[in-house]
Write an enzyme that holds these catalytic residues in place. Structure first.
Site, PDB file in Angstrom:
ATOM      1  N   GLU A 124      -2.470   6.232  57.912  1.00  0.00           N
ATOM      2  CA  GLU A 124      -3.911   6.214  57.278  1.00  0.00           C
ATOM      3  C   GLU A 124      -3.660   5.155  56.282  1.00  0.00           C
ATOM      4  OE1 GLU A 124      -4.904  10.128  56.197  1.00  0.00           O
ATOM      5  OE2 GLU A 124      -4.743  10.824  58.078  1.00  0.00           O
ATOM      6  N   LYS A 126      -3.416   3.744  52.575  1.00  0.00           N
ATOM      7  CA  LYS A 126      -3.260   4.618  51.341  1.00  0.00           C
ATOM      8  C   LYS A 126      -4.081   3.725  50.258  1.00  0.00           C
ATOM      9  CE  LYS A 126      -0.148   6.693  48.079  1.00  0.00           C
ATOM     10  NZ  LYS A 126      -0.729   6.198  46.926  1.00  0.00           N
ATOM     11  N   ASP A 128      -5.936   3.054  47.011  1.00  0.00           N
ATOM     12  CA  ASP A 128      -5.629   3.154  45.573  1.00  0.00           C
ATOM     13  C   ASP A 128      -6.805   3.413  44.771  1.00  0.00           C
ATOM     14  OD1 ASP A 128      -3.826   2.967  43.686  1.00  0.00           O
ATOM     15  OD2 ASP A 128      -3.861   0.754  43.215  1.00  0.00           O
ATOM     16  N   TYR A 237     -13.528   8.136  50.826  1.00  0.00           N
ATOM     17  CA  TYR A 237     -13.064   8.448  52.268  1.00  0.00           C
ATOM     18  C   TYR A 237     -12.304   9.855  52.246  1.00  0.00           C
ATOM     19  CZ  TYR A 237     -13.319   3.706  54.502  1.00  0.00           C
ATOM     20  OH  TYR A 237     -13.967   2.566  54.838  1.00  0.00           O
ATOM     21  N   LYS A 327       5.144   2.255  51.063  1.00  0.00           N
ATOM     22  CA  LYS A 327       4.640   1.543  49.978  1.00  0.00           C
ATOM     23  C   LYS A 327       4.906   0.055  50.428  1.00  0.00           C
ATOM     24  CE  LYS A 327       2.937   3.257  46.694  1.00  0.00           C
ATOM     25  NZ  LYS A 327       3.345   4.247  45.435  1.00  0.00           N
ATOM     26  N   CYS A 421      -1.302 -33.277  20.751  1.00  0.00           N
ATOM     27  CA  CYS A 421      -2.265 -32.678  21.806  1.00  0.00           C
ATOM     28  C   CYS A 421      -2.102 -33.704  23.023  1.00  0.00           C
ATOM     29  CB  CYS A 421      -3.956 -32.809  21.166  1.00  0.00           C
ATOM     30  SG  CYS A 421      -5.009 -32.192  22.371  1.00  0.00           S
ATOM     31  N   CYS A 424      -5.749 -35.398  23.133  1.00  0.00           N
ATOM     32  CA  CYS A 424      -6.180 -36.467  22.225  1.00  0.00           C
ATOM     33  C   CYS A 424      -5.260 -37.044  21.393  1.00  0.00           C
ATOM     34  CB  CYS A 424      -7.469 -35.764  21.438  1.00  0.00           C
ATOM     35  SG  CYS A 424      -7.043 -34.473  20.370  1.00  0.00           S
ATOM     36  N   CYS A 439      -4.862 -27.701  18.520  1.00  0.00           N
ATOM     37  CA  CYS A 439      -5.081 -28.998  18.374  1.00  0.00           C
ATOM     38  C   CYS A 439      -6.402 -28.788  17.371  1.00  0.00           C
ATOM     39  CB  CYS A 439      -5.770 -29.635  19.675  1.00  0.00           C
ATOM     40  SG  CYS A 439      -6.491 -31.105  19.322  1.00  0.00           S
ATOM     41  N   CYS A 444     -11.749 -33.246  20.384  1.00  0.00           N
ATOM     42  CA  CYS A 444     -10.719 -33.340  21.359  1.00  0.00           C
ATOM     43  C   CYS A 444     -11.614 -33.036  22.637  1.00  0.00           C
ATOM     44  CB  CYS A 444      -9.804 -32.411  20.998  1.00  0.00           C
ATOM     45  SG  CYS A 444      -8.622 -32.202  22.492  1.00  0.00           S
TER      46      CYS A 444
HETATM   47  S1  IVH Z   1      -2.649  12.710  51.640  1.00  0.00           S
HETATM   48  C1  IVH Z   1       0.007  16.420  50.836  1.00  0.00           C
HETATM   49  N1  IVH Z   1      -3.478  10.763  52.533  1.00  0.00           N
HETATM   50  O1  IVH Z   1      -2.016   9.321  47.762  1.00  0.00           O
HETATM   51  C2  IVH Z   1      -1.030  15.170  51.105  1.00  0.00           C
HETATM   52  N2  IVH Z   1      -3.284  10.890  50.371  1.00  0.00           N
HETATM   53  O2  IVH Z   1       0.895  10.649  46.489  1.00  0.00           O
HETATM   54  C3  IVH Z   1      -1.226  14.438  49.889  1.00  0.00           C
HETATM   55  N3  IVH Z   1      -3.929   9.025  49.130  1.00  0.00           N
HETATM   56  O3  IVH Z   1      -2.874  11.749  45.328  1.00  0.00           O
HETATM   57  C4  IVH Z   1      -2.437  13.466  49.902  1.00  0.00           C
HETATM   58  N4  IVH Z   1      -4.771   7.936  50.868  1.00  0.00           N
HETATM   59  O4  IVH Z   1      -4.939  10.240  46.368  1.00  0.00           O
HETATM   60  C5  IVH Z   1      -3.372  11.480  51.593  1.00  0.00           C
HETATM   61  N5  IVH Z   1      -4.932   9.095  53.773  1.00  0.00           N
HETATM   62  C6  IVH Z   1      -4.382   9.790  52.606  1.00  0.00           C
HETATM   63  C7  IVH Z   1      -4.373   9.086  51.460  1.00  0.00           C
HETATM   64  C8  IVH Z   1      -3.730   9.729  50.302  1.00  0.00           C
HETATM   65  C9  IVH Z   1      -4.632   7.822  49.410  1.00  0.00           C
HETATM   66  C10 IVH Z   1      -3.479   9.331  47.780  1.00  0.00           C
HETATM   67  C11 IVH Z   1      -3.719  10.580  47.246  1.00  0.00           C
HETATM   68  C12 IVH Z   1      -2.803  11.423  46.656  1.00  0.00           C
HETATM   69  C13 IVH Z   1      -1.535  10.424  46.558  1.00  0.00           C
HETATM   70  C14 IVH Z   1      -0.348  10.958  47.175  1.00  0.00           C
END
Ligand code: IVH
Length: 681
Positions: A124, A126, A128, A237, A327, A421, A424, A439, A444
C-alpha cells in the site's frame, strides 16, 4: 418521494420521511462524487437537495440526525481537545530501505514462523499525512481521534466530520446490519494541487504558509474551530481496523474490499503480491509513479496478507512483526558545483546561487540551488569545482547541504564575493549586523524588475498573465520601467509582442483593469516597501484606513501601533517622503488607480497576537535575538521548548531534536523564508 405523496401523510411523519430520503440520497451522491469519483448527479441538483434538507432541519431541529450531511460543517469551537484512549494501541512501523531490507524482513518472518512457507503480501502506498482512528457504533460515526502517542490521542470528531470522504454512516447492503462497533484506521492528507491552492490563499490573506501538505493536514486537524477545518481540503484513505477478528474477512486484501464496500476510500494503488519478489518490483514501480501522483507518499507499506499469520507473528513493543514501511531514498544527491552566480533581489539583497551539473533528485532535474547569503556560503566552506551534497524537500527550493571534502583534488578554486552590483555596477554595502550584502542603488535595473514582478505577483496585486516572464519581457522591450507604466499598457502593443496573441493581450488588459481598485492592504504589500510584508500591510491598513492618512504619518504615529518597530517606522517614513514615490503615487492616481479605503480600527492586539514561535537550528538572515524582538513587537510569543501552545516551529539550519518532536506533535513547521515573510522582512 414527491410533493404530491407528501400530502397523503400527516405533517411531521411526512417531514421525517422526506428528511430520511434526502439524507440517503445526499449521502449516496456524496459517496459517488468524493469516494468513487463517479458522480451521476449535477452539482446544482445536489445543492438544491442540500438546501431543502437544511431548510427542513431548521424548521424541525428535533429531526436532525448525526449522519445528516448538514452536520459536517456544524459544531461550535472547542476550548481544548479531550483525550481518547485507543482500545488497541496504534502502532508504528519499522523501516526498510530497499530490496535487500525487504528480503531480510521476509527472512525474519521465516525464522519466527520456523518455516519457509510462501507468504503473500499487500503493498500500500505510504501516505504522508496523519494517522487517525474512526469509531463507528451501529454504523454511525461516533468518535474520531488522532494517533497521539499510540495509546492516547485527541478527540477530533468534529473536525473529522468535515472531511467528505469520511462516511458519517457506514453503507450496508439492504437488510445487512452494520458491525456493532468498528474502529477504522487510516490517513488524513491534503492532495498536492489542493495544498498549492491552500497556500496561495493563505499567502494572499497574509497567513503563514504551511511548509508541506503534511503540516497543512496536521494544522487543519488541530483546529479547535471545526468551521475552519471545514474550509481545508482534507481527504482520507482507509488502511485498516484495530481488530479484524469479528469481521467477515480473512486477510488484508478482503478487509480493504470490505472497507470500500462500507463507503471508505481505498487507495487504488494497493496491490496483492504473491511473494516478496513481487513486492520488490511493486516498490520500484511505485517509486517511478511517485512524482506523477496527486499526493505525497514517502514509501510503501508491506503487510503480511493473511490475518491468521499476522496473529501468529504478533507485535514487538512499538511495531507489528507482520508489516514494514519500505521508505523511498531521501531526496539527496551529489553533483559538481560549477559556478556561483550572484542574483540581485527586490530589496537589493545579493543572493549567491549555486550552478550545478544537472542531477536528478526525487524525480526532478536540479541544476541550480540556493546558497542563501554570504555568511552561509562561508560557513559551508564551499569551493568552485567541489563535489556537493544537494537536497530537495517537497516543494522547497533545492539547497546545497555541504561540500564532500574527501573528494577534493586540489584544483578547486575559492569563491569570491562581488564588491560591485553585478547588474548596475554600484559598490555593494553590508550594513552593521546584517547578514546581507546589498546594492544600494534604488534605480538598479535588477531591483526594478524584481519590484515590478513583486507588484504584479501573487503576494502583490496578483495580476493574472503578468508573471515573471511577461514582466521581464515588457521591461526588456522598454514598455514598462515603473509601476504606473503598467497602467498605460495598451492592448495593441501587447498583442504585437512576440509570443502574445489577441487573447492573452485582452486577458492581461482586463486583469490590469480589474486591479485598479485594490484593497489598501494588498496595495501596500504590493509596493514592496522594505520590512513591510503582508502581515504589516494589513496592520497598517486597519490602523490608517487610507493611503492618504498613511503617507502623511510620521515616525511616532507608526511607533504607536503595536507590531511596528523602529526599523519599520523609519523605512515607511523614508519611503513615503521619497519624492520619486510621491510622484509615482500621483501618477497612479492620475491613471485612475483608486486604492480602497478601509475602516480604521484602533483597538486589537498585534498581528501575531495568537502566535507562539519556537526556533530550532540556526537562522541565516537574522539573529535569534532580532527574530525574538520582532515577534514580540508584533504581539507574538516565543517558546523555549516544545509544547502544544506552539503555533509555528521555525526551521533553521541543522535543526535539533525539537524538529522530530514537533513533527510527532503535528505542529506547523515553517522555513526561515516563510518566517521572514511573516514578520515582514
Ligand atoms: S499500517 C500496525 N498502512 O505510517 C500498522 N500505515 O509508522 C500501522 N501510514 O502512523 C499502520 N499509510 O500513519 C499503515 N497504508 C498504510 C499507511 C500507514 C501511511 C502511516 C501511518 C502510521 C505510519 C506507520
Amino acid at each position: 418521494m414527491t410533493q404530491l405523496s407528501l400530502l397523503n401523510i400527516s405533517g411531521k411523519e411526512a417531514v421525517r420521511q422526506r428528511l430520511q430520503a434526502l439524507r440517503r440520497d445526499l449521502n449516496l451522491h456524496a459517496h459517488r462524487y468524493y469516494v468513487l469519483d463517479a458522480p451521476i448527479l449535477a452539482d446544482a441538483e445536489y445543492d438544491r437537495m442540500f438546501q431543502e434538507l437544511v431548510a427542513l432541519e431548521q424548521q424541525h431541529p428535533e429531526l436532525i440526525s448525526p449522519d445528516s450531511p448538514s452536520q459536517r460543517v456544524g459544531g461550535s469551537p472547542l476550548a481544548q481537545f479531550e483525550t481518547v484512549a485507543h482500545t488497541v494501541p496504534m502502532l508504528s512501523l519499522e523501516n526498510a530501505f530497499g530490496g535487500d531490507d525487504l528480503v531480510d524482513f521476509e527472512e525474519r518472518l521465516f525464522r519466527f514462523l520456523q518455516s519457509r512457507t510462501q507468504i503473500s503480501y499487500m503493498t500500500e502506498p505510504k501516505l504522508d499525512g496523519l494517522a487517525v482512528e474512526l469509531v463507528y457504533e451501529d454504523g454511525l460515526f461516533a468518535l474520531g481521534s488522532t494517533r497521539g502517542d499510540g495509546l492516547v490521542g485527541e478527540n477530533i470528531t468534529l473536525n473529522l466530520k468535515t472531511i467528505p470522504t469520511i462516511p458519517l454512516r457506514l453503507r450496508t447492503r439492504d437488510g445487512e446490519a452494520a458491525p456493532g462497533r468498528l474502529e477504522v484506521r487510516g490517513e488524513v492528507f491534503i492532495g498536492l494541487a489542493d495544498f498549492k491552492k491552500l497556500n496561495e490563499e493563505r499567502g494572499k490573506a497574509g497567513e503563514p504558509l504551511f511548509a508541506n501538505p503534511r503540516n497543512g493536514a496536521a494544522g487543519s486537524l488541530r483546529q479547535l474551530d471545526p468551521k475552519i477545518t471545514a474550509t481545508r481540503p482534507l481527504d482520507f484513505y482507509v488502511y485498516g481496523v484495530s481488530d479484524p477478528t469479528s469481521l467477515p474477512c480473512r486477510n488484508q486484501h478482503e478487509l480493504l474490499n470490505y472497507l470500500g464496500s462500507l463507503g471508505f476510500k481505498v487507495n487504488p494503488l494497493v496491490h496483492l503480491c504473491r511473494d516478496i519478489s513481487e513486492v520488490i518490483s511493486r516498490f520500484t514501480r511505485l517509486q517511478d509513479q511517485r512524482s506523477a501522483l496527486a499526493y505525497d507518499i514517502d514509501g510503501m507499506v508491506v503487510k503480511v496478507n493473511d490475518f491468521a499469520l499476522q496473529e501468529r507473528l504478533g507485535a514487538k513493543a512499538r511495531s507489528p512483526r507482520w508489516a514494514i514501511a519500505a521508505k523511498f531514498p531521501a531526496s539527496q544527491a551529489t553533483t559538481r558545483l560549477m559556478a556561483v552566480e550572484f542574483g540581485v533581489g527586490r530589496t537589493g539583497a545579493i543572493t549567491p546561487v549555486a550552478i550545478l551539473e544537472p542531477v536528478r533528485i526525487g524525480g526532478v532535474t536540479v541544476s541550480r540551488a540556493t546558497l542563501h547569503n554570504e555568511d552561509e556560503l562561508r560557513r559551508k566552506g564551499l569551493m568552485l569545482g567541489d563535489t556537493v551534497l544537494v537536497q530537495r524537500a517537497g516543494d522547497v527550493i533545492p539547497e546545497v547541504v555541504k561540500p564532500v571534502v574527501e573528494t577534493r583534488t586540489g584544483r578547486e578554486l575559492p569563491i569570491t564575493m562581488p564588491t560591485i552590483c553585478p547588474e548596475c555596477g554600484e559598490p555593494l554595502i553590508r550594513a552593521g549586523q546584517e547578514a546581507i550584502t546589498r546594492c544600494p542603488n534604488p534605480n538598479c535595473p535588477a531591483q526594478r524588475v524584481r519590484g515590478l514582478i513583486h507588484f504584479t505577483g501573487k503576494s502583490g496585486m496578483d495580476i493574472e498573465g503578468l508573471g515573471k516572464k511577461a514582466v521581464e519581457q515588457l521591461v526588456s522591450q522598454g514598455l514598462i520601467q515603473d509601476i504606473p507604466d503598467i497602467y498605460q499598457l495598451e492592448l495593441e502593443t501587447l498583442a504585437a509582442l512576440g509570443g502574445w496573441g489577441d487573447k492573452s493581450a485582452e486577458n492581461v488588459v482586463r486583469a490590469i483593469q480589474a486591479s485598479r481598485t485594490p484593497p489598501l492592504a494588498r496595495f501596500l504589500a504590493a509596493l514592496g516597501i522594505r520590512h513591510v510584508g503582508e502581515v504589516t500591510a494589513q496592520l497598517l491598513a486597519h490602523h490608517f484606513g487610507s493611503l492618504a492618512r498613511l503617507s502623511l504619518a510620521g515616525e511616532t504615529d507608526f511607533l504607536h501601533i503595536e507590531g511596528i518597530g523602529e526599523q519599520m517606522a523609519t523605512s515607511l517614513v523614508d519611503y513615503f517622503q521619497d519624492p520619486t514615490v510621491q510622484e509615482m503615487l500621483g501618477r497612479l492616481q492620475a491613471l485612475g488607480v483608486r486604492v480602497q479605503e478601509e475602516k480604521p480600527d484602533t483597538g486589537a492586539g498585534g498581528a501575531l497576537a495568537d502566535s507562539v514561535f519556537l526556533f530550532t537550528g540556526g537562522l541565516s538572515r537574522l539573529s535569534r535575538h532580532e527574530a525574538k524582538s520582532r515577534i514580540k513587537e508584533l504581539g507574538g510569543q516565543v517558546a523555549s521548548g516544545i509544547n502544544r501552545k506552539v503555533t509555528h516551529v521555525v526551521l533553521g539550519d541543522n535543526p535539533g531534536s525539537k524538529l522530530t518532536k514537533a513533527r510527532e506533535l503535528g505542529l506547523t513547521v515553517i522555513t526561515e523564508d516563510e518566517f521572514l515573510r511573516l514578520i515582514g522582512r
